[in-house]
Structure formats: C-alpha cells, structure tokens
Design a protein around this motif. Structure first.
Motif, PDB file in Angstrom:
ATOM      1  N   ARG A  41       0.847  -1.195   0.018  1.00 48.57           N
ATOM      2  CA  ARG A  41      -0.083   0.045   0.126  1.00 48.57           C
ATOM      3  C   ARG A  41       0.994   1.172   0.051  1.00 48.57           C
ATOM      4  O   ARG A  41       1.122   1.891   1.138  1.00 48.57           O
ATOM      5  CB  ARG A  41      -0.817  -0.132   1.196  1.00 48.57           C
ATOM      6  CG  ARG A  41      -1.785  -1.092   1.526  1.00 48.57           C
ATOM      7  CD  ARG A  41      -3.205  -0.885   0.610  1.00 48.57           C
ATOM      8  NE  ARG A  41      -4.211  -1.985   0.717  1.00 48.57           N
ATOM      9  CZ  ARG A  41      -5.127  -2.123   1.534  1.00 48.57           C
ATOM     10  NH1 ARG A  41      -4.964  -1.776   2.703  1.00 48.57           N
ATOM     11  NH2 ARG A  41      -5.815  -3.213   1.329  1.00 48.57           N
ATOM     12  N   TRP A  44       0.073   4.402   1.702  1.00 49.30           N
ATOM     13  CA  TRP A  44      -0.075   4.637   3.076  1.00 49.30           C
ATOM     14  C   TRP A  44       1.281   5.490   3.484  1.00 49.30           C
ATOM     15  O   TRP A  44       1.306   5.723   4.756  1.00 49.30           O
ATOM     16  CB  TRP A  44      -0.175   3.314   3.969  1.00 49.30           C
ATOM     17  CG  TRP A  44      -1.435   2.685   3.938  1.00 49.30           C
ATOM     18  CD1 TRP A  44      -2.576   3.057   3.047  1.00 49.30           C
ATOM     19  CD2 TRP A  44      -1.859   1.848   4.819  1.00 49.30           C
ATOM     20  NE1 TRP A  44      -3.488   2.337   3.612  1.00 49.30           N
ATOM     21  CE2 TRP A  44      -3.070   1.516   4.254  1.00 49.30           C
ATOM     22  CE3 TRP A  44      -1.361   0.920   5.650  1.00 49.30           C
ATOM     23  CZ2 TRP A  44      -3.971   0.619   4.963  1.00 49.30           C
ATOM     24  CZ3 TRP A  44      -2.140   0.100   6.439  1.00 49.30           C
ATOM     25  CH2 TRP A  44      -3.248  -0.189   6.220  1.00 49.30           C
ATOM     26  N   GLU A  82     -10.032  -1.058   5.647  1.00 45.61           N
ATOM     27  CA  GLU A  82      -8.696  -1.042   4.799  1.00 45.61           C
ATOM     28  C   GLU A  82      -7.603  -1.767   5.447  1.00 45.61           C
ATOM     29  O   GLU A  82      -6.734  -1.973   5.103  1.00 45.61           O
ATOM     30  CB  GLU A  82      -8.358   0.184   4.420  1.00 45.61           C
ATOM     31  CG  GLU A  82      -9.073   1.142   3.686  1.00 45.61           C
ATOM     32  CD  GLU A  82      -9.398   0.508   2.207  1.00 45.61           C
ATOM     33  OE1 GLU A  82      -8.113   0.062   1.783  1.00 45.61           O
ATOM     34  OE2 GLU A  82     -10.567   0.442   1.806  1.00 45.61           O
ATOM     35  N   ARG A 129      -6.548  -9.497   3.736  1.00 47.38           N
ATOM     36  CA  ARG A 129      -7.579  -8.439   4.331  1.00 47.38           C
ATOM     37  C   ARG A 129      -7.826  -9.068   5.448  1.00 47.38           C
ATOM     38  O   ARG A 129      -8.078 -10.261   5.950  1.00 47.38           O
ATOM     39  CB  ARG A 129      -8.877  -8.583   3.421  1.00 47.38           C
ATOM     40  CG  ARG A 129      -8.627  -7.480   2.173  1.00 47.38           C
ATOM     41  CD  ARG A 129      -9.667  -7.147   1.439  1.00 47.38           C
ATOM     42  NE  ARG A 129      -9.737  -6.341   0.221  1.00 47.38           N
ATOM     43  CZ  ARG A 129      -9.283  -5.153   0.350  1.00 47.38           C
ATOM     44  NH1 ARG A 129      -9.229  -4.543   1.431  1.00 47.38           N
ATOM     45  NH2 ARG A 129      -9.222  -4.638  -1.132  1.00 47.38           N
TER      46      ARG A 129
END
Length: 420
Positions: A41, A44, A82, A129
């Motif tokens: 990610r 981030w 998220e 996730r």
C-alpha cells in the motif's frame, strides 16, 4: 456416504498471487512490517497516514500482525475496512508445512467465499484482508450458539470445497524407500488414497523427527509403528466426501474461529439472528476424514492447557454433529429427510469416537519437531508428552473394550465417555 465434488477445475482456477521480495524480521519487527505494508500500500506513505500494528498472541507457530492506517477523521469501521493482516511463518516450519499448498488453500477458500482476500505473499509469509470479528477463546467454544455456528461452517467447508490433490511422482510401490528417498513412502502412506492427505502429512512429520540420539531414534521407530497401525485400522474406513476425504481445516482451535459481527453480510447467512463464524489460518488444511477434523476440533475445546474437563460431553457432541449433518446434506445433491439425517448423525458420532485419539498423535509428533526448531517461548516438549499421552490413553481404553479387562481410564477418556 455420498461422493459430491472433485479435484478438477479447482486447481486450474487458482491464479497468480502478487509476490513482494521482502522478509519479515522478528529482530526488527516494526521496520520490516512497515516495509512490507508500504510495498503493498504505497499510498500509506503519505504525510496524512498513521500506520499502526497490533500483534495477535493466540497462536504458537506464526507471527500475526494487524496493520491499520489510522488517518485523522476516519471512523473505526472505515479504518477496519482497509486493515490487513500480516502473517509471518514461524522459524523452520517449512519442514512441517507446504507453504505453496497453503497459498493454494487460501485462494481456493477465497474463491468459495470462505476466506478473506489474499493480497500478497512475501519471502516468509503472506498478507490478507482483515476479517472483522472477534477471535474465540477456548471457553467460548462451549457456548451452544457458537459451537452450532462452528458446526454449520465446518459442514460448509466439507460439503462445498473440493480437495486439491497432486499427481504422484512415481506409482510403483506403496512402502519402503526408493533411491534413498522417503518421498514414495510419504505419497503412498495410505494405500489407494489420493495424495496428499492427513496420513501422508503424519508420515512426512515422522520422517522429520530428530534422530540425533538413541532415545530419539527409538521414539521415531515407535511412532512409525503406531502410524502404520493407525493407517491399517482407520484409513480405509468409509466416510463423507469422495474417497472418504473432505477438505478439512485440521487446526480448528479457538484462535482460528472468528465470531462475525452482527449484521455481517455473509453470503451464506441463513438467519440474521444466528451467530455466524469464519475460520482463519489454512496452513494445515488437507484432505482428511471428516471425523478427524471434528475430533480435532473437539480436542481444542480444552485449549493449549489441555483442560480435559472442558471437552464436549457426548450430549454436546451429538448436538454439534446433528447441526453439522443437517447443514452438510442441505449443501450436497444427496438430500435426506429427518430420519436419514439422524442415521447419518449417529454414524458420524461413532466415527468421531473412533478417531478421538488421533489428534493427540498428530499434534504430539508436530510438537516434537517444534521443540527442535521453534524460537517461540512455548514448552513444546511438555506439550508433546501431553498430547501423545492422549493417544496412549485412547489405546488403553480401546484395549479395555476389546479384551474386557478392567483398566483405569485416563482423565480425558473419562470425560469423553461422560454423557452430560
């Protein structure tokens, strides 16, 4: 018992997973975890981001971290949407676990709506996730609403997820060592059964046992003799699924059972008022008799402390298995009426009773190996003796029945025989 699903297209449908060429380093946990998350990610890394890691302590094999981006102005629900889980494999566990197969298992379950999205793998782990919910504790498994939810979810696994098998490298021989290798012995551990299966897993583990001392070699020999007996006695018994095997979790301890939040949008929710659960951690999942998977879960009611007074009574096992059978046969072509369901429930109850000693053997071997490789602060050697003691207690109890000779039953066997 019915045959309902095949290897077939399941294996072919598994795609390519993103790979991140970075390792998690337990000596630099925060920086290595941060590097992995930012590789997944990159957004981030913005100045507005606030990455936090929360460790989960329920397991005794792997490192599990929840990673969130706690950006200002987001609600907890938005943050969790998220969130991801980073799981780093325990030191040396490749000798116990086929990591490629674990990834296949996760993808397969994901395709069936039974696992969270798998986002990436890295050198010594994977990222997926976050599942919203609460991990159970051993005491929670004894709550009827929860154990009935476990029964339904486990039946769904067994009834709908196809087993993944491998083609044997060689097929000429069912025992012994070929060209100095144990491979053929492992692949043919249970004659006539497709590979891999729970029997081949135990055979692999026995070959991985330490053999540096005479005592260790003697123990390996003894355990090999016992596995041979178990395979002769149990591997060819009829059961649910093709070849008497189902896609089994094989590690359904409390920390791997997640209670879904109320109002969850699970595609398989039958009733908004029922408790529903999901399962995590699929590293030990393999084709297995359904009775083994159930017997193993019942053993986990006692937790790592092996509190035998917490194991399910016969009445609780009956209730669990009836719910399991009702769900199982609602998901396969062979529908049954109430009388047929009760017949199947009694058959499975008897099979679970037959298999009740095998989980102690399975985890006893596992713990003997962990005692030599793990860096986790857990007394694997003592745990091995406790779990193998369950197996020997079961052997004594079965001898007692076979020859009608009075024997003092172990505490575990006494509890297993308890009605209420």
């Amino acid at each position: 018992m019915p045959s309902h699903h095949s290897n077939g297209a399941a294996k072919a449908s598994l795609g390519q997973l993103r790979y991140i060429p970075i390792s998690y380093d337990s000596d630099s946990p925060d920086s290595s975890a941060r590097a992995l998350i930012l590789a997944l990610r990159p957004e981030w890394s913005s100045p507005k981001s606030n990455i936090e890691f929360t460790p989960f302590k329920d397991g005794i094999t792997n490192t599990l971290l929840k990673a969130v981006n706690r950006k200002e102005g987001l609600s907890e629900d938005e943050i969790d949407q998220e969130a991801v889980l980073l799981r780093a494999y325990g030191h040396g566990t490749d000798v116990l676990i086929d990591r490629h197969r674990e990834t296949q298992n996760h993808e397969l379950l994901m395709n069936h709506g039974l696992a969270p999205e798998l986002l990436a793998r890295f050198d010594n782990g994977m990222i997926y996730r976050y599942i919203r919910g609460t991990a159970t504790q051993p005491a929670d498994l004894r709550i009827p609403a929860i154990y009935l939810a476990v029964a339904r979810r486990l039946a769904q696994w067994h009834a709908t997820v196809p087993c993944i098998y491998e083609s044997r490298a060689q097929k000429n021989g069912t025992n012994g060592i070929v060209n100095g290798s144990h491979e053929i012995t492992i692949e043919n551990a249970a004659p006539g059964k497709p590979f891999p299966n729970v029997w081949s897993v135990m055979q692999k583990w026995i070959f991985a046992l330490p053999t540096e001392t005479e005592t260790q070699r003697a123990r390996q020999t003894l355990l090999q003799e016992e596995l041979t007996k178990l395979i002769e006695e149990l591997s060819q018994r009829p059961g649910l699924g093709d070849n008497g095997l189902v896609f089994a979790h094989c590690d359904l301890l409390s920390g791997n059972v997640i209670i879904e939040p109320r109002g969850s949008t699970s595609a398989n929710r039958e009733d908004g008022h029922k408790t529903e659960v999901s399962f995590i951690d699929y590293e030990y999942a393999t084709p297995s008799p359904a009775a083994f998977d159930l017997a193993n879960h019942f053993a986990e009611w006692g937790g790592f402390d092996c509190d035998y007074n917490a194991l399910p009574t016969r009445t609780q096992r009956v209730e669990f298995i009836r719910e399991y059978i009702r769900t199982y046969f609602s998901l396969v072509p062979n529908k049954l009426d109430g009388k047929g369901e009760e017949t199947e429930a009694q058959k499975l109850l008897a099979e679970v009773d037959v298999f009740r000693g095998v989980p102690g053997f399975y985890w006893g071997i596992w713990a003997l190996i962990q005692a030599t490789i793990s860096h986790i602060d857990f007394d694997y050697a003592e745990y091995a003796e406790i779990r193998l003691g369950e197996y020997w207690g079961w052997r004594e109890a079965t001898k007692c029945v076979a020859d009608s000779t009075p024997r003092e039953l172990s505490l575990r066997e006494k509890r297993w025989a308890q009605l209420d």
